[in-house]
Design a protein around this motif. Sequence first.
Motif, PDB file in Angstrom:
ATOM      1  N   GLU A 216       7.208  -6.826  -4.355  1.00  0.00           N
ATOM      2  CA  GLU A 216       7.650  -6.516  -5.718  1.00  0.00           C
ATOM      3  C   GLU A 216       6.553  -6.850  -6.728  1.00  0.00           C
ATOM      4  O   GLU A 216       6.274  -6.075  -7.642  1.00  0.00           O
ATOM      5  CB  GLU A 216       8.911  -7.305  -6.062  1.00  0.00           C
ATOM      6  N   ILE A 217       5.948  -8.021  -6.557  1.00  0.00           N
ATOM      7  CA  ILE A 217       4.905  -8.476  -7.485  1.00  0.00           C
ATOM      8  C   ILE A 217       3.689  -7.554  -7.398  1.00  0.00           C
ATOM      9  O   ILE A 217       3.124  -7.144  -8.419  1.00  0.00           O
ATOM     10  CB  ILE A 217       4.516  -9.937  -7.184  1.00  0.00           C
ATOM     11  N   PHE A 218       3.261  -7.245  -6.176  1.00  0.00           N
ATOM     12  CA  PHE A 218       2.129  -6.342  -5.966  1.00  0.00           C
ATOM     13  C   PHE A 218       2.357  -5.012  -6.675  1.00  0.00           C
ATOM     14  O   PHE A 218       1.533  -4.549  -7.472  1.00  0.00           O
ATOM     15  CB  PHE A 218       1.934  -6.083  -4.469  1.00  0.00           C
ATOM     16  N   ASP A 219       3.490  -4.392  -6.353  1.00  0.00           N
ATOM     17  CA  ASP A 219       3.765  -3.044  -6.844  1.00  0.00           C
ATOM     18  C   ASP A 219       3.907  -3.000  -8.356  1.00  0.00           C
ATOM     19  O   ASP A 219       3.318  -2.161  -9.033  1.00  0.00           O
ATOM     20  CB  ASP A 219       5.033  -2.506  -6.179  1.00  0.00           C
ATOM     21  N   THR A 220       4.697  -3.919  -8.911  1.00  0.00           N
ATOM     22  CA  THR A 220       4.916  -3.946 -10.355  1.00  0.00           C
ATOM     23  C   THR A 220       3.636  -4.325 -11.096  1.00  0.00           C
ATOM     24  O   THR A 220       3.337  -3.775 -12.163  1.00  0.00           O
ATOM     25  CB  THR A 220       6.040  -4.939 -10.711  1.00  0.00           C
ATOM     26  N   GLY A 221       2.871  -5.243 -10.511  1.00  0.00           N
ATOM     27  CA  GLY A 221       1.611  -5.648 -11.126  1.00  0.00           C
ATOM     28  C   GLY A 221       0.616  -4.507 -11.209  1.00  0.00           C
ATOM     29  O   GLY A 221      -0.056  -4.317 -12.232  1.00  0.00           O
ATOM     30  N   VAL A 222       0.522  -3.712 -10.140  1.00  0.00           N
ATOM     31  CA  VAL A 222      -0.394  -2.571 -10.143  1.00  0.00           C
ATOM     32  C   VAL A 222       0.040  -1.536 -11.170  1.00  0.00           C
ATOM     33  O   VAL A 222      -0.782  -0.965 -11.895  1.00  0.00           O
ATOM     34  CB  VAL A 222      -0.474  -1.940  -8.739  1.00  0.00           C
TER      35      VAL A 222
ATOM     36  N   GLY B 236       0.815  -1.206   0.000  1.00  0.00           N
ATOM     37  CA  GLY B 236       0.000   0.000   0.000  1.00  0.00           C
ATOM     38  C   GLY B 236       0.846   1.253   0.000  1.00  0.00           C
ATOM     39  O   GLY B 236       0.522   2.241  -0.669  1.00  0.00           O
ATOM     40  N   SER B 237       1.952   1.209   0.731  1.00  0.00           N
ATOM     41  CA  SER B 237       2.875   2.342   0.726  1.00  0.00           C
ATOM     42  C   SER B 237       3.508   2.519  -0.647  1.00  0.00           C
ATOM     43  O   SER B 237       3.635   3.629  -1.149  1.00  0.00           O
ATOM     44  CB  SER B 237       3.978   2.122   1.771  1.00  0.00           C
ATOM     45  N   ALA B 238       3.905   1.398  -1.247  1.00  0.00           N
ATOM     46  CA  ALA B 238       4.580   1.452  -2.552  1.00  0.00           C
ATOM     47  C   ALA B 238       3.621   1.888  -3.658  1.00  0.00           C
ATOM     48  O   ALA B 238       3.998   2.655  -4.553  1.00  0.00           O
ATOM     49  CB  ALA B 238       5.181   0.084  -2.881  1.00  0.00           C
ATOM     50  N   VAL B 239       2.395   1.383  -3.608  1.00  0.00           N
ATOM     51  CA  VAL B 239       1.416   1.712  -4.648  1.00  0.00           C
ATOM     52  C   VAL B 239       0.799   3.075  -4.353  1.00  0.00           C
ATOM     53  O   VAL B 239       0.015   3.228  -3.425  1.00  0.00           O
ATOM     54  CB  VAL B 239       0.302   0.644  -4.727  1.00  0.00           C
ATOM     55  N   GLY B 240       1.180   4.066  -5.117  1.00  0.00           N
ATOM     56  CA  GLY B 240       0.676   5.415  -4.888  1.00  0.00           C
ATOM     57  C   GLY B 240       0.283   6.095  -6.181  1.00  0.00           C
ATOM     58  O   GLY B 240       0.162   5.460  -7.233  1.00  0.00           O
ATOM     59  N   VAL B 241       0.109   7.403  -6.094  1.00  0.00           N
ATOM     60  CA  VAL B 241      -0.283   8.182  -7.262  1.00  0.00           C
ATOM     61  C   VAL B 241       0.734   8.044  -8.387  1.00  0.00           C
ATOM     62  O   VAL B 241       0.387   8.004  -9.567  1.00  0.00           O
ATOM     63  CB  VAL B 241      -0.466   9.666  -6.865  1.00  0.00           C
ATOM     64  N   GLY B 242       2.013   7.943  -8.014  1.00  0.00           N
ATOM     65  CA  GLY B 242       3.071   7.800  -9.023  1.00  0.00           C
ATOM     66  C   GLY B 242       2.883   6.581  -9.907  1.00  0.00           C
ATOM     67  O   GLY B 242       3.181   6.610 -11.102  1.00  0.00           O
ATOM     68  N   ASN B 243       2.388   5.477  -9.310  1.00  0.00           N
ATOM     69  CA  ASN B 243       2.138   4.273 -10.105  1.00  0.00           C
ATOM     70  C   ASN B 243       1.044   4.494 -11.141  1.00  0.00           C
ATOM     71  O   ASN B 243       1.109   3.959 -12.247  1.00  0.00           O
ATOM     72  CB  ASN B 243       1.687   3.115  -9.199  1.00  0.00           C
TER      73      ASN B 243
END
Length: 465
Positions: free
Chosen positions: A263-269, A20-27
Amino acid sequence: MKEKKSNFSNSIGFVLAAAGSAVGVGNIWRFPYLCAKDGGGLFLIIYLILVLTFGFVLLTTDIAIGRKTKQNALKAFGTLHPKWRFLGYLTFLVPALIMTYYSVIGGWITKYFCEYIISDGSALSKDSYFTSFITSKVSPIVFMLIFLALTAWIVYRGVEKGIEKFSRFIMPGLIILILVIAIFSLTLSKKDTDGTVRTGLQGLWVYLYPDFSGLTVKRFLEILLDAMSQLFFSLSVSMGIMVTYGSYVKDDVNLNKSINQIEIFDTGVAFLAGMMIIPAVFVFLGTDGMASGPSLIFISLPKVFEAMGPVGKITAIAFFLMMGFAALTSCVSVMETLVANCMEIFHKTRKQMCSMIGIYSLITAVLICLGYNALYFELPLPNGATAQLLDVMDYISNSFLMPFISFLTSILVGWVIGPKYIISEVERNGEHFGRARLYSFMIRFVVPVVMLILFLVSTGIGNLF
């Protein structure tokens, strides 16, 4: 009285909170824009390689340091080596700067979500709407305050009852929303006046096809720097957040497995975000619609939603709800890092520090809002761009401090305390660390060189060569 140390209840809670921290507006906006700008599939390939190498190294380092020392970033580096205590204070600066403007962007998203709820959204598709909104003196502050209050409430509730519980609910919802909108984008089509039909599947091809045309060494380096910059945005590394979250992880958690899942969560999103946005924008606005930053979210996409007809409003509501989730999870992690650090500095309770950080965030966010009207100025940056107050804070934190912190961290871990310190923590419970050799090589030889180059480019020195 010092509060009892908080922890995530289990590995799933940690993974969802960290993701949740990694997945943000930037993604959501930055990744699709860079992908469209930098050769589609070519950018995807380069970014994936960087995630599996640099991203893995930086993420592993931060989380392992946090769990090993059981300290937040402010004290963790001093625990590793007394002479490197200053590095903890540098990491403290990054979330302190990011917190000044992240709730402002969250307020913009909240405003658009509310407008689509109460109206048909046609006004939002006008070119002047976004500019007139952010330059007004009251409305941006009101919506920023709503977003900031929700962030502070979640952090106030603590690690397990606040951040973890919130992430367990929000992250699955975020994934479902992105997936649904992405699939819907692929079904879109539009016929131009000349009879040409553009479809979502054609937009998907624009997204995935590796475009090598006009590729030179200089162009490749530009794409590489874009991808590396996105990595910082994406994984929340080198800003103390993952060190702080790592300190909440219990000793029996399989760290290697958890890092792989993040890594999988963030890159997948990020990948799904591109699949969601690029086909839709391509169908209704063509390749010219892929503007960067706020222009993509707050100007280009409202035009797309209006062009969709009756279903556009529903899609817009789902999209800005998803954007709100993404912004909130990231903002919570930034505020949590500041609160955790200040609890150590001032020896106060979480309640007291939430109030203190909340007041700091409110004052600085108001100043950022006023940066578009009463405090407006234009300042040239080393990268050639012209910036005002929000852009300056973003540039200092993301383009200047984060590469510098990563460079220093790689020197500390690679050459002062040694990579085995981190590797032993990952293998604490007898788990196999399959990328241990890669980690040792990267943290000692590759990361310091690349991070130094990025830092020199951010200062403008690199432009002299």
